[in-house]
Design an enzyme around this catalytic site. Structure first.
Site, PDB file in Angstrom:
ATOM      1  N   ARG A 154      -3.729 -15.221   3.953  1.00 44.12           N
ATOM      2  CA  ARG A 154      -2.891 -14.212   4.617  1.00 44.12           C
ATOM      3  C   ARG A 154      -3.059 -14.310   6.139  1.00 44.12           C
ATOM      4  NH1 ARG A 154      -0.488  -9.016   3.985  1.00 44.12           N
ATOM      5  NH2 ARG A 154      -1.307  -7.370   5.336  1.00 44.12           N
ATOM      6  N   LYS A 163       0.838  -1.202   0.000  1.00 44.51           N
ATOM      7  CA  LYS A 163       0.000   0.000   0.000  1.00 44.51           C
ATOM      8  C   LYS A 163       0.874   1.253   0.000  1.00 44.51           C
ATOM      9  CE  LYS A 163      -4.085  -1.951   2.266  1.00 44.51           C
ATOM     10  NZ  LYS A 163      -5.006  -1.865   3.426  1.00 44.51           N
ATOM     11  N   HIS A 184      -7.518 -13.635   1.461  1.00 46.80           N
ATOM     12  CA  HIS A 184      -7.252 -12.984   2.747  1.00 46.80           C
ATOM     13  C   HIS A 184      -7.167 -13.998   3.881  1.00 46.80           C
ATOM     14  CE1 HIS A 184      -7.053  -9.852   5.757  1.00 46.80           C
ATOM     15  NE2 HIS A 184      -8.000 -10.475   6.427  1.00 46.80           N
ATOM     16  N   TYR A 191      -4.442 -10.631  14.405  1.00 47.56           N
ATOM     17  CA  TYR A 191      -4.143 -12.021  14.083  1.00 47.56           C
ATOM     18  C   TYR A 191      -3.706 -12.834  15.298  1.00 47.56           C
ATOM     19  CZ  TYR A 191      -4.033 -10.237   9.292  1.00 47.56           C
ATOM     20  OH  TYR A 191      -4.361  -9.638   8.096  1.00 47.56           O
TER      21      TYR A 191
END
Length: 295
Positions: A242, A169, A239, A274
């Site tokens: 990930r 990003k 995702h 996470y």
């Protein structure tokens, strides 16, 4: 209207991705239409909070989720911060706004066994099969985002130094170590790739069967197709891979800061989402190891 200048600001100064810019533009345009149709207000710089609150009420009545409403309001907040910065307004109408409450969504990662089962079932024959295997191995071994995967260039993978360069990003680059098993799949993929009829997008690493650049929905279909065979989860997306990457590293004792750098997060707060699964593993170690519990 101040929107075109704001979009330029997001693109050239903030260096947001095209996807993010389009989302901001749609949210603000939708609000502008609402303000004009319901309050005959065409100048967003003169909007009061009561109009924004009316828009929120309308969205709630339409059963738009609180999470989605908060995202839309976040777009407006960024827009009004821009107007403040450029001295087009003195006070943001959202200065005292509080976000709507949302329930925390717990993303359930794939187990290590599920990932290994998917990878073990590849035949490694033909372009599509080898490409799909490389996609899943790259996602799981690097934790990169889907957009980052799609935009990988041939030069991104540095075989000799066993590294891969990822453009994240806001055009922030990071280097991620490359596992030996992924290098092997990468070499096999390049051999298959050479036999394609390549178009002008040939500098992209991962291509469709027609030699064109990958796209979002294709990557999703590939991941969902393989993982739906081995997993009972309702969501089988890039995702989640990930998420699995981060969770498995933390479960094995990886440092939170290291995982943060690998994921390309700007702050630890983003990485900490996470950790809920790793806490379970930590609890097991704690209960097994603490002297008081042994008694």
């Amino acid at each position: 209207m101040h929107l075109p200048q704001f979009i330029d600001y997001l693109q050239y100064e903030k260096k947001y991705s095209l996807h993010t810019i389009n989302a901001y533009q749609k949210d603000i345009s939708d609000f502008a239409v609402f303000a004009e149709e319901n309050f005959e207000e065409t100048n967003l710089a003169e909007i009061s909070y009561s109009i924004i609150r009316s828009w929120i009420v309308k969205l709630v009545d339409e059963e738009v989720s609180n999470r989605s409403i908060n995202r839309k309001i976040s777009s407006l907040k960024t827009f009004y911060k821009y107007l403040l910065k450029t001295k087009q307004i003195e006070v943001s109408p959202l200065a005292k706004h509080k976000s709507l409450k949302v329930s925390k969504k717990v993303q359930v990662p794939f187990s290590a066994k599920e990932v290994e089962t998917v990878i073990a079932n590849f035949s490694a024959e033909g372009f599509s099969d080898v490409r799909d295997q490389l996609i899943i191995e790259l996602l799981y071994s690097t934790g990169m985002r889907r957009a980052e995967l799609i935009n990988l260039k041939l030069e991104s993978i540095q075989i000799e130094s066993s590294q891969i360069k990822v453009l994240g990003k806001r055009n922030k680059e990071r280097m991620i170590p490359l596992l030996p098993s992924v290098k092997k799949t990468f070499i096999a993929y390049l051999k298959e790739r050479e036999q394609l009829e390549i178009n002008s997008e040939s500098d992209y690493l991962l291509l469709t069967n027609k030699g064109k650049k990958l796209y979002d929905t294709l990557v999703y279909r590939i991941v969902n197709g393989y993982f739906s065979r081995v997993s009972t989860k309702t969501k089988n997306s890039p995702h989640i891979i990930r998420h699995s990457f981060a969770t498995h590293l933390l479960n094995e004792g990886a440092d939170l800061n290291s995982v943060k750098e690998l994921l390309g997060h700007s702050s630890l707060a983003s990485t900490q989402v996470y950790t809920h699964n790793s806490i379970k593993e930590l609890s097991k170690v704690y209960l097994k190891s603490h002297p008081r519990n042994k008694k």
